[in-house]
Design a protein around this motif. Sequence first.
Motif: not given
Length: 299
Positions: A27-42
């Motif tokens: 699950l941790f590796q998937c979060s890194i690959v798919f950038d789950i915790f990234s934010s598109d907030k400007i």
Amino acid sequence: MKIFKSHFWYTKSQRNGIFILVLLIILFQCSIVFDIFSSDKIVDIKQTEILAFQKQIDSLKVVEIEKRKPKRYPFNPNYITDFKGEKLGMSLDEIDRLLAFRKTNKFVNSKNEFQKVTKVSDSLLDEISLYFKFPDWVVKRNQSNSISQPRKAQSYSKKTDNKKAVSTTDINKATAEDLQTISGIGPAFSERIIKYRSKLQGFSFNNQLYEVWGLEIEVVDRVLSIFKINQKPIIKKINVNIVEFKELLKNPYINYDLCIKIFNYRDEVAELQNISELKNIKDFPLDKYDQIVLYLFAE
């Protein structure tokens, strides 16, 4: 076989723990690959807090830059060297003019005289003259001249009416009676001038007359308007490498502390090859160098 079997045999709870650990890693590796915790907030960089923080950083940068800049300290422009002059922004011709002027045993005593001799531009003069430091007696004389100019003109006119004949205009041959023809000089001051002249073995520079104790600047100016150094005195010089402490202390421009420094430096270098090495001594009075070396040589 029992030894190997004991290492690869797991209980049910252990197998469940390994399974959960593997699942968490996936699950941790998937979060890194798919950038789950990234934010598109400007983030708006023009926010007040960010601008204030950036301004503070810029001010700190300016302070640090100023700290790294080479500092200038007050100095006597009469002793500018080629290296110093280049650092100040002077051209070689300007430096050479100053050095040639100094070789005549003359001094510049104001920023205007400095510009007249070196012919530096007004902009450069304004920039470096802030750091000019002349001897105190020169500063006092300049201030006195600017304030008392009308009064001096009046005193000269009075003097002209009662002008007395003098036996000589050579300051090194003038008698007490000759000196007393100057307004402001009586028997006491005339004897004090002659006594100081004897101590110096004769006046070598005009500015030495300002060193006579108690003599006002205006009076000295009047003396120098009549009496000149027509012939330089012959001064008995002593070898700085072999001179004894008490004998060196007789130099009218060397006090006890400077005498110790000269002897310590002589012990350090073993022998001075050139009298100009005195300038290497820490806190050596460069403004008195020309007067000090009148009585010394290195050999």
